[in-house]
Write an enzyme that holds these catalytic residues in place. Structure first.
Site, PDB file in Angstrom:
ATOM      1  N   TYR A   1       0.812  -1.233   0.000  1.00  0.00           N
ATOM      2  CA  TYR A   1       0.000   0.000   0.000  1.00  0.00           C
ATOM      3  C   TYR A   1       0.840   1.276   0.000  1.00  0.00           C
ATOM      4  CZ  TYR A   1      -3.581  -3.312   1.654  1.00  0.00           C
ATOM      5  OH  TYR A   1      -4.429  -4.373   1.798  1.00  0.00           O
TER       6      TYR A   1
ATOM      7  N   TYR B   1     -14.569  -4.576   2.942  1.00  0.00           N
ATOM      8  CA  TYR B   1     -13.218  -5.018   2.610  1.00  0.00           C
ATOM      9  C   TYR B   1     -13.153  -6.516   2.875  1.00  0.00           C
ATOM     10  CZ  TYR B   1      -8.257  -5.873   2.519  1.00  0.00           C
ATOM     11  OH  TYR B   1      -7.025  -6.387   2.202  1.00  0.00           O
TER      12      TYR B   1
ATOM     13  N   ASP C   1     -17.671 -12.740   7.038  1.00  0.00           N
ATOM     14  CA  ASP C   1     -16.222 -12.623   6.971  1.00  0.00           C
ATOM     15  C   ASP C   1     -15.765 -12.098   8.334  1.00  0.00           C
ATOM     16  OD1 ASP C   1     -13.602 -11.921   6.682  1.00  0.00           O
ATOM     17  OD2 ASP C   1     -13.874 -10.729   4.854  1.00  0.00           O
TER      18      ASP C   1
ATOM     19  N   LYS D   1      -6.540 -13.967  10.373  1.00  0.00           N
ATOM     20  CA  LYS D   1      -5.828 -13.096  11.318  1.00  0.00           C
ATOM     21  C   LYS D   1      -5.578 -13.747  12.686  1.00  0.00           C
ATOM     22  CE  LYS D   1      -6.444  -8.736   9.011  1.00  0.00           C
ATOM     23  NZ  LYS D   1      -7.528  -8.379   8.107  1.00  0.00           N
TER      24      LYS D   1
HETATM   25  C1  LIG Z   1      -7.545  -8.661   6.592  1.00  0.00           C
HETATM   26  C2  LIG Z   1      -8.866  -9.060   6.073  1.00  0.00           C
HETATM   27  C3  LIG Z   1      -8.990  -9.974   4.996  1.00  0.00           C
HETATM   28  C4  LIG Z   1      -7.798 -10.482   4.240  1.00  0.00           C
HETATM   29  O1  LIG Z   1      -6.977 -11.315   4.988  1.00  0.00           O
HETATM   30  P1  LIG Z   1      -5.476 -11.563   4.500  1.00  0.00           P
HETATM   31  O2  LIG Z   1      -4.960 -12.611   5.437  1.00  0.00           O
HETATM   32  O3  LIG Z   1      -4.760 -10.262   4.592  1.00  0.00           O
HETATM   33  O4  LIG Z   1      -5.549 -12.063   3.091  1.00  0.00           O
HETATM   34  C5  LIG Z   1     -10.265 -10.366   4.622  1.00  0.00           C
HETATM   35  N1  LIG Z   1     -11.349  -9.888   5.244  1.00  0.00           N
HETATM   36  C6  LIG Z   1     -11.277  -9.028   6.271  1.00  0.00           C
HETATM   37  C7  LIG Z   1     -12.519  -8.570   6.935  1.00  0.00           C
HETATM   38  C8  LIG Z   1     -10.038  -8.574   6.711  1.00  0.00           C
HETATM   39  O5  LIG Z   1      -9.959  -7.673   7.704  1.00  0.00           O
END
Ligand SMILES: *Cc1c(COP(=O)(O)O)cnc(C)c1O
Length: 395
Positions: free
Chosen positions: A6, A132, A219, A246
């Site tokens: 970024y 996102y 998500d 994460k």
């Molecule tokens: C960080 C994030 C992702 C992507 O995860 P990566 O391990 O960076 O590919 C997907 N969805 C949400 C809500 C996120 O915060």
């Protein structure tokens, strides 16, 4: 040469070089910094946790990785069994991958193929404005092997709506027979600006998804493992597919999971080979990651992290809510997340260096100054973060 994320490489600030990390602290050659963003929101147990480090070392002494194509192993079996018990409802089928973005891709593939396996054409995905869900782009499309990707030939589209019930109802009225899924970051939209919305929106979404057999995907890559003050938002409203990443491994090794319920799994379970899920990341079910995840979940439960997060939320509210400045548009707190939104992003320029001088690492973006702290943080450390944020406006 490292190509940093970024960043306009031509004018980026030199990144801080980390020599050591322990607990909530990052160490550079000249500064000790509280990591107020948990290394992009994943480092919930803090750095150099002796049990997590030991779990990885112990697994490494055995083996680090074997593929899941035709092979299996105890750490991945134990993790899938643990997640089945730990996650709500009948979210029982774990598909592992190496990152959150890939796990989101898998969930979207599941939703599309859930329909094609039943002979239904439903090309559209419903999503939220400011959503996102990761950074992946076109790998499958540039591939040219119909044996892998036949199930995904139809072109899909995305409809975006705001987090308001009338917009949700309108979208379902208009598109319900074309939608394969509704994907959301539940309650807290992270990278979109730490935007918080209400539970009734998700409850209504659950009703409409059930009514029209549209899969509801949460998500929870960012919100999972306590960040919103709930273990998972899925504990409150049950999705058909849950995406974790994460904090899944406590941030120690990249890994993610796409967890499906029985209804989704059953649509793939058949005598027809072409109904199989055609996906398989090289590092799915990595043994080191599974060992870290198992240990992380054990600590999460044993140390009653949910009460720690409730306390972090109380301190955050006490320290931040009511703080006002003409440059500030809104202050938001939810669980282990706090955010100050300003009207003009230019008012945050220089804040990272200002915080560095005061022993806090932060990473404001656009119009948002925020914290997503490790749950092991002490009160005085949390207060130091918020004092630093307030001092920026009181200069
Ligand atoms: C960080 C994030 C992702 C992507 O995860 P990566 O391990 O960076 O590919 C997907 N969805 C949400 C809500 C996120 O915060």
């Amino acid at each position: 040469m490292i190509w940093y994320p970024y960043e306009q490489m031509k004018n980026m600030r030199q990144p801080y070089k980390i020599l050591d990390a322990n607990g909530v602290y990052l160490y550079t050659a000249d500064q000790k910094l509280i990591d107020s963003v948990s290394s992009w929101w994943c480092m919930i147990h803090g750095y150099k946790h002796p049990e997590l480090t030991a779990a990885i070392k112990q697994q490494a002494d055995n083996f680090c990785h074997v593929m899941l194509g035709g092979l299996t192993h105890e750490p991945v079996q134990r993790l899938s069994a643990k997640l089945q018990e730990f996650l709500p409802g009948d979210l029982d089928y774990c598909f592992f991958s190496d990152s959150g973005s890939v796990a989101v891709e898998v969930s979207l593939k599941m939703a599309l193929q859930y329909n094609t396996n039943q002979g239904r054409k439903r090309p559209l995905v419903l999503a939220l404005e400011h959503a996102y869900h990761g950074d992946t782009f076109k790998a499958m499309e540039v591939g040219d092997d119909e044996d892998y990707h036949f199930a995904f030939e139809q072109k899909s589209g995305v409809v975006h709506i705001p987090t308001q019930i009338p917009a949700l109802e309108e979208a379902f009225a208009k598109y319900h027979d074309q939608l394969n899924c509704f994907i959301v970051e539940p309650l807290l939209q992270g990278a979109g600006g730490m935007l918080i919305y209400d539970l009734p929106f998700l409850q209504r979404a659950r009703e409409l998804c059930t009514q029209y057999d549209v899969l509801l995907i949460f998500d929870e890559v960012a919100t999972g493992f306590g960040r919103t003050g709930n273990r998972f938002v899925a504990d409150l409203v049950l999705p058909d597919i849950l995406v974790l990443g994460k904090a899944l491994t406590g941030g120690y090794i990249g890994h993610a999971a796409t967890v499906a319920n029985h209804k989704v799994f059953d649509a793939f379970y058949s005598d027809n080979d072409r109904h199989a899920l055609m996906h398989g990341p090289t590092f799915m079910g990595n043994a080191l990651a599974c060992a870290a995840a198992l240990k992380g979940i054990e600590i999460f439960e044993r140390e009653d992290y949910m009460s720690k997060i409730r306390h972090i939320e109380e301190v955050s509210r006490r320290e931040l809510l009511g703080f006002a400045d003409p440059r500030i548009k809104e202050v938001r707190v939810l669980g282990g997340c706090a955010c100050i939104e300003v009207f003009d992003g230019a008012d945050l320029e220089g804040f990272q260096q200002f915080a560095y001088q005061r022993g806090v690492f932060c990473r404001p973006f656009l119009r948002y100054m925020y914290s997503m702290v490790p749950y092991i943080i002490k009160d005085e450390e949390l207060v130091q973060i918020f004092d630093t944020m307030k001092a920026w406006f009181n200069r």
